[in-house]
Design a protein around this motif. Structure first.
Motif, PDB file in Angstrom:
ATOM      1  N   ARG A  34      28.492  13.340  23.003  1.00 29.13           N
ATOM      2  CA  ARG A  34      29.800  13.177  22.782  1.00 29.13           C
ATOM      3  C   ARG A  34      30.542  14.260  23.563  1.00 29.13           C
ATOM      4  O   ARG A  34      31.998  14.244  23.389  1.00 29.13           O
ATOM      5  N   GLY A  35      30.302  15.120  24.415  1.00 26.99           N
ATOM      6  CA  GLY A  35      30.746  15.994  25.176  1.00 26.99           C
ATOM      7  C   GLY A  35      30.802  17.290  24.546  1.00 26.99           C
ATOM      8  O   GLY A  35      30.470  17.925  23.370  1.00 26.99           O
ATOM      9  N   ASP A  36      31.561  18.421  25.362  1.00 24.58           N
ATOM     10  CA  ASP A  36      31.648  19.421  25.046  1.00 24.58           C
ATOM     11  C   ASP A  36      32.806  19.654  23.782  1.00 24.58           C
ATOM     12  O   ASP A  36      33.543  18.702  23.629  1.00 24.58           O
ATOM     13  N   GLY A  37      32.679  20.834  22.841  1.00 23.73           N
ATOM     14  CA  GLY A  37      33.597  20.542  21.465  1.00 23.73           C
ATOM     15  C   GLY A  37      34.983  21.332  21.959  1.00 23.73           C
ATOM     16  O   GLY A  37      35.513  21.988  21.138  1.00 23.73           O
ATOM     17  N   TYR A  38      35.625  20.879  22.858  1.00 29.38           N
ATOM     18  CA  TYR A  38      36.865  21.020  23.228  1.00 29.38           C
ATOM     19  C   TYR A  38      37.869  19.960  23.065  1.00 29.38           C
ATOM     20  O   TYR A  38      37.288  18.694  23.150  1.00 29.38           O
ATOM     21  N   ARG A  54      35.795  15.895  24.213  1.00 29.50           N
ATOM     22  CA  ARG A  54      35.051  14.984  23.211  1.00 29.50           C
ATOM     23  C   ARG A  54      35.296  13.607  23.879  1.00 29.50           C
ATOM     24  O   ARG A  54      36.407  13.033  24.298  1.00 29.50           O
ATOM     25  N   HIS A  55      34.386  12.769  23.774  1.00 28.89           N
ATOM     26  CA  HIS A  55      34.320  11.369  24.052  1.00 28.89           C
ATOM     27  C   HIS A  55      33.179  10.669  23.435  1.00 28.89           C
ATOM     28  O   HIS A  55      32.511  11.284  22.631  1.00 28.89           O
ATOM     29  N   GLY A  56      33.282   9.135  23.528  1.00 30.51           N
ATOM     30  CA  GLY A  56      32.260   8.375  22.569  1.00 30.51           C
ATOM     31  C   GLY A  56      30.935   8.545  23.488  1.00 30.51           C
ATOM     32  O   GLY A  56      30.709   9.259  24.653  1.00 30.51           O
ATOM     33  N   ARG A  89      21.561  23.845  21.906  1.00 34.40           N
ATOM     34  CA  ARG A  89      21.034  22.412  21.631  1.00 34.40           C
ATOM     35  C   ARG A  89      20.727  21.785  23.135  1.00 34.40           C
ATOM     36  O   ARG A  89      21.353  22.067  24.103  1.00 34.40           O
ATOM     37  N   ASP A  90      19.697  20.822  22.986  1.00 34.47           N
ATOM     38  CA  ASP A  90      19.310  19.916  24.405  1.00 34.47           C
ATOM     39  C   ASP A  90      20.362  19.167  24.576  1.00 34.47           C
ATOM     40  O   ASP A  90      20.757  18.365  23.499  1.00 34.47           O
ATOM     41  N   GLY A  91      21.157  19.094  25.594  1.00 33.97           N
ATOM     42  CA  GLY A  91      22.361  18.075  25.771  1.00 33.97           C
ATOM     43  C   GLY A  91      21.904  16.818  25.532  1.00 33.97           C
ATOM     44  O   GLY A  91      22.901  15.798  25.442  1.00 33.97           O
ATOM     45  N   ILE A  92      20.865  16.289  25.970  1.00 33.46           N
ATOM     46  CA  ILE A  92      20.212  14.986  25.639  1.00 33.46           C
ATOM     47  C   ILE A  92      19.940  14.488  24.253  1.00 33.46           C
ATOM     48  O   ILE A  92      20.473  13.882  23.667  1.00 33.46           O
ATOM     49  N   THR A  93      18.955  15.451  23.645  1.00 36.11           N
ATOM     50  CA  THR A  93      18.489  15.012  22.285  1.00 36.11           C
ATOM     51  C   THR A  93      18.991  15.724  21.165  1.00 36.11           C
ATOM     52  O   THR A  93      19.077  15.345  20.077  1.00 36.11           O
TER      53      THR A  93
END
Length: 495
Positions: free
Chosen positions: A166-170, A174-176, A396-400
């Protein structure tokens, strides 16, 4: 007489009293009607009455989200619910029945797989084989060599923006996920519309193409340095929103952006989704247009009365497309890429230092809490300023999404834009380069255990690219590449 009057009054009083005793009994109160209770309609619409499906209005909610539409109880209604049906895990099953051709093409799109970007980094650090998808990057808890360290960096620091996340927390990043990464509207970090966007806007593109990557330059955005002494505003004590994670320098935007063109006006859906992989678009496709060839693949171009006209997809503005006429185009057109002369500035961050630290020591990072990573920033801000229990140094792992130990910090030797790096590419063409692979990786396991110290990959780290900062060439355009016109070509990426 007086006695008779008294007797008459007494008789009257007795008669009245008798009438009151024989009067009608008081009527009982009418029975009260029970209050009207308006039952909430059962099903999805009972709790989500404002959800608008746009072009999908004729579909039931459960068509995409599964679950049970007939229940008025949340627990039962959410049995088997798919919260993000467009996520790559579900898109074949849910989106595929209606959009199979596009789904199959998307699976091979560079925007979906990030194959090109991943392979460039891994090859730079010694990989001998290529991968088909970012999900194939090996997971390594304790890297044993430089490539494994690079893989850990990719999964937990670099790959923060892709269709699995969902992208970074800014606010603006954020996106789908999956199809929703481009086709769902977000603002302020939240989804603002349930309906799918048939035509993404630049806001969706910029949720990934920010932070000194192609796309941000189109709007003239260049990140500030991370150190608090080089960022603005300097004096505010109020909370300050950084929608892309780091404040931006406002440089000259691309001339196409100034004319009202958006990303999709050049980079069409078929190109991005790999529906028409044979079409390769370049500046010459439009500015050296040949009606008999018309190989642009752009549906918003038309040739009218000898003039090429582009109609913008967002806004419908009609723009005449100028054709190349300057003598320099004939003289250098086959030797020099367009942006060598027409690029106004370029990204030139060198060297990029990436440090994985497993230590729970944070004081050294007080000036560098802004890291262009909301996850790292949150841990630093909390552990430096809060009296509560410290957060563990995990990412966090950016994929899982699975957390693993160690924080990846980032910094630069310098960040510049004014002096473009011009060099001769492997095919002999003079192009703009950027030092995007000028990387140094380190890993501190504990205070007395430095596993990797400032390791680098192969070569200079300079990679040719097309800065989206187009403008007029100016009088001194030759000075940018004159030194490279020697019969003996200079080394790759030389200035």
């Amino acid at each position: 007489m007086r006695g008779k009057f008294i007797i008459l009054m007494a008789v009257a009083a007795i008669v009245c009293g008798c009438r009151e005793e024989k009067g009608e009994a008081p009527r009982p109160d009418a029975p009260k009607k029970p209050p009207v209770v308006q039952e909430e309609p059962a099903g999805c619409r009972g709790c989500h009455p404002k959800a608008s499906l746009g072009a999908h209005e004729g579909l039931e909610c459960v068509t995409c989200h599964r679950g049970r539409d007939g229940s008025g109880e949340q627990a039962k209604a959410h049995e088997g619910l798919v919260a993000r049906p467009a996520h790559p895990e579900f898109m074949d099953e849910i989106c595929g029945p209606c959009h199979m051709e596009k789904i199959q093409a998307a699976h091979t799109s560079p925007h979906f797989t990030l194959k090109n970007a991943v392979d460039k980094v891994r090859t730079h650090f010694g990989a001998e084989t290529t991968l088909d998808n970012l999900t194939e990057i090996p997971v390594t808890e304790a890297p044993q060599d430089t490539l494994e360290l690079a893989d850990d960096m990719l999964r937990r620091r670099c790959l923060r923006c892709h269709v699995y996340s969902r992208g970074d927390g800014y606010a603006y990043t954020r996106h789908g996920t999956g199809c929703g990464a481009c086709h769902v509207a977000y603002s302020g970090g939240e989804m603002i519309r349930h309906a799918m966007l048939p035509r993404p806007t630049d806001q969706q593109c910029m949720s990934c193409h920010y932070a000194n990557h192609v796309g941000a330059d189109y709007y003239g955005q260049f990140e500030h340095d991370f150190n608090w002494e080089y960022r603005t505003p300097y004096t505010t004590t109020e909370p300050f929103i950084r929608p892309y994670g780091v404040e931006q320098h406002d440089l000259a935007p691309d001339i196409h952006q100034q004319a009202g063109m958006t990303c999709l006006d050049c980079h069409s859906g078929p190109e991005l989704m790999n529906l028409n992989p044979a079409t390769t678009l370049s500046c010459r496709s439009c500015h050296e247009y040949r009606p008999d060839e018309n190989a642009t693949g752009l549906a918003n171009l038309s040739f009218e009365n000898g003039t090429l006209v582009l109609t913008t997809l967002h806004g419908g503005t009609r723009l005449d497309v100028p054709q190349m006429s300057h003598p320099a185009h004939r003289e250098f057109g086959s030797q020099v890429a367009c942006q060598v002369c027409h690029g106004q500035w370029s990204f030139n961050d060198s060297t990029t230092h990436l440090l994985r630290s497993d230590l729970d020591e944070y004081d050294e990072w007080e000036r560098l809490t802004v890291q262009s990573s909301s996850e790292v920033e949150q841990i630093l801000e909390h552990n430096l300023k809060s009296d509560e229990e410290e957060l563990e140094p995990t990412m966090r792992d950016g994929i899982t999404g699975i957390p693993r130990y160690g924080l990846w910090y980032k910094g630069f030797t310098q960040r510049r834009w004014e002096e473009m790096v011009i060099g001769r590419d492997r095919d002999g063409v003079i192009r703009v380069f950027r030092p995007i692979l000028d990387l140094r990786l380190s890993w501190i396991r504990d205070e007395d255990d430095v596993r990797f110290d400032n390791v680098r990959g192969k070569g200079s780290g300079l990679v040719p690219y097309t800065p989206h900062t187009t403008g007029k060439a100016g009088l001194f355009y030759r000075n940018r590449f004159r030194h490279l016109l020697d019969p003996n070509p200079a080394a790759e990426g030389s200035r």
